[in-house]
Design a protein around this motif. Structure first.
Motif, mmCIF file in Angstrom:
data_model
loop_
_atom_site.group_PDB
_atom_site.id
_atom_site.type_symbol
_atom_site.label_atom_id
_atom_site.label_comp_id
_atom_site.label_asym_id
_atom_site.label_seq_id
_atom_site.Cartn_x
_atom_site.Cartn_y
_atom_site.Cartn_z
ATOM 1 N N ASP A 23 84.096 -26.016 109.049
ATOM 2 C CA ASP A 23 83.679 -26.754 107.847
ATOM 3 C C ASP A 23 82.830 -25.883 106.925
ATOM 4 O O ASP A 23 82.985 -25.926 105.706
ATOM 5 C CB ASP A 23 82.907 -28.023 108.225
ATOM 6 C CG ASP A 23 83.809 -29.128 108.760
ATOM 7 O OD1 ASP A 23 85.043 -29.035 108.591
ATOM 8 O OD2 ASP A 23 83.275 -30.087 109.351
ATOM 9 N N GLU A 24 81.917 -25.113 107.500
ATOM 10 C CA GLU A 24 81.082 -24.217 106.686
ATOM 11 C C GLU A 24 81.938 -23.141 106.020
ATOM 12 O O GLU A 24 81.736 -22.827 104.848
ATOM 13 C CB GLU A 24 79.994 -23.562 107.547
ATOM 14 C CG GLU A 24 78.935 -24.536 108.023
ATOM 15 C CD GLU A 24 78.023 -23.936 109.086
ATOM 16 O OE1 GLU A 24 76.904 -24.449 109.222
ATOM 17 O OE2 GLU A 24 78.423 -22.982 109.787
ATOM 18 N N SER A 26 85.133 -23.365 105.257
ATOM 19 C CA SER A 26 85.914 -24.043 104.227
ATOM 20 C C SER A 26 85.062 -24.321 102.985
ATOM 21 O O SER A 26 85.519 -24.131 101.852
ATOM 22 C CB SER A 26 86.476 -25.351 104.794
ATOM 23 O OG SER A 26 87.227 -26.011 103.811
ATOM 24 N N CYS A 27 83.833 -24.744 103.189
ATOM 25 C CA CYS A 27 82.909 -25.010 102.083
ATOM 26 C C CYS A 27 82.647 -23.738 101.274
ATOM 27 O O CYS A 27 82.711 -23.741 100.039
ATOM 28 C CB CYS A 27 81.604 -25.574 102.625
ATOM 29 S SG CYS A 27 80.360 -25.930 101.378
ATOM 30 N N THR A 30 85.874 -22.714 99.401
ATOM 31 C CA THR A 30 86.133 -23.619 98.283
ATOM 32 C C THR A 30 85.257 -23.280 97.086
ATOM 33 O O THR A 30 85.737 -23.213 95.950
ATOM 34 C CB THR A 30 85.906 -25.091 98.715
ATOM 35 O OG1 THR A 30 86.818 -25.392 99.771
ATOM 36 C CG2 THR A 30 86.124 -26.052 97.576
ATOM 37 N N SER A 153 81.607 -31.279 99.406
ATOM 38 C CA SER A 153 81.183 -30.451 100.539
ATOM 39 C C SER A 153 80.075 -29.475 100.155
ATOM 40 O O SER A 153 79.366 -28.972 101.015
ATOM 41 C CB SER A 153 82.377 -29.683 101.112
ATOM 42 O OG SER A 153 82.914 -28.802 100.139
ATOM 43 N N ALA A 154 79.903 -29.225 98.855
ATOM 44 C CA ALA A 154 78.879 -28.275 98.411
ATOM 45 C C ALA A 154 77.502 -28.919 98.302
ATOM 46 O O ALA A 154 76.494 -28.231 98.221
ATOM 47 C CB ALA A 154 79.273 -27.669 97.060
ATOM 48 N N ASN A 157 74.577 -28.805 101.667
ATOM 49 C CA ASN A 157 74.994 -28.008 102.820
ATOM 50 C C ASN A 157 73.864 -27.084 103.238
ATOM 51 O O ASN A 157 72.910 -26.872 102.506
ATOM 52 C CB ASN A 157 76.273 -27.212 102.478
ATOM 53 C CG ASN A 157 76.026 -26.171 101.420
ATOM 54 O OD1 ASN A 157 75.453 -25.123 101.706
ATOM 55 N ND2 ASN A 157 76.429 -26.459 100.191
#
Length: 164
Positions: A23-24, A26-27, A30, A153-154, A157
């Motif tokens: 997930d991190e 991907s974040c 992105t 997602s940003a 985080n």
């Protein structure tokens, strides 16, 4: 007028805390894809390839690149390819300290000839829809500031994306 030809458009980030989860990663990808694609659209260019560069916490690094079937400046498409490249090359046991994504083999969008089929396919329609969406996001950011619209997602985080 002496205008330099753009050969690549890239952006990298050293993270506040090392990336360890999917997930991190991907974040981070992105956010970087969004940044470089916004710059490509401003410059009226598209890339025919994507390169990912990863530096681990131990300062060793790896990179991988791939040519694309269709030239693009759509961040969702670049992010998808970059994530696939990162997962193909990275050592999942190591924490990632820095990540860079680069759009390579740049050409002006007017020169991006694409083989058209007799029947417009679903991929082409989706690509055009995403291109329009991201162009509108650019307009909103230009009018109201970069933070006016972002990826969920940003927000909040731990790796420092929202501070960019």
């Amino acid at each position: 007028e002496d205008v330099r030809e753009i050969k690549s458009v890239g952006n990298g980030m050293t993270f506040k805390t090392d990336i360890v989860t999917e997930d991190e990663l991907s974040c981070g990808i992105t956010a970087l894809a969004d940044s470089i694609c916004s710059r490509m659209r401003r410059a009226c260019v598209k890339c025919r390839g994507v390169q990912v560069y990863i530096r681990y916490a131990d300062f060793k690094s790896v990179s991988k690149q791939k040519q694309l079937e269709i030239p693009t400046n759509v961040s969702k498409e670049i992010a998808k390819e970059a994530l696939n490249l990162a997962n193909a090359v990275r050592d999942k046991r190591k924490a990632i300290r820095m990540l860079r994504i680069t759009g390579i083999n740049i050409e002006h969008q007017d020169n991006c000839g694409v083989q058209l089929s007799l029947f417009e396919d679903a991929h082409t329609k989706k690509h055009e829809k995403l291109e329009r969406l991201e162009t509108n996001i650019d307009k909103i950011r230009k009018k109201f500031g970069k933070g006016a619209i972002t990826f969920g997602s940003a927000i909040g985080n731990e790796i420092g994306i929202d501070e960019e």
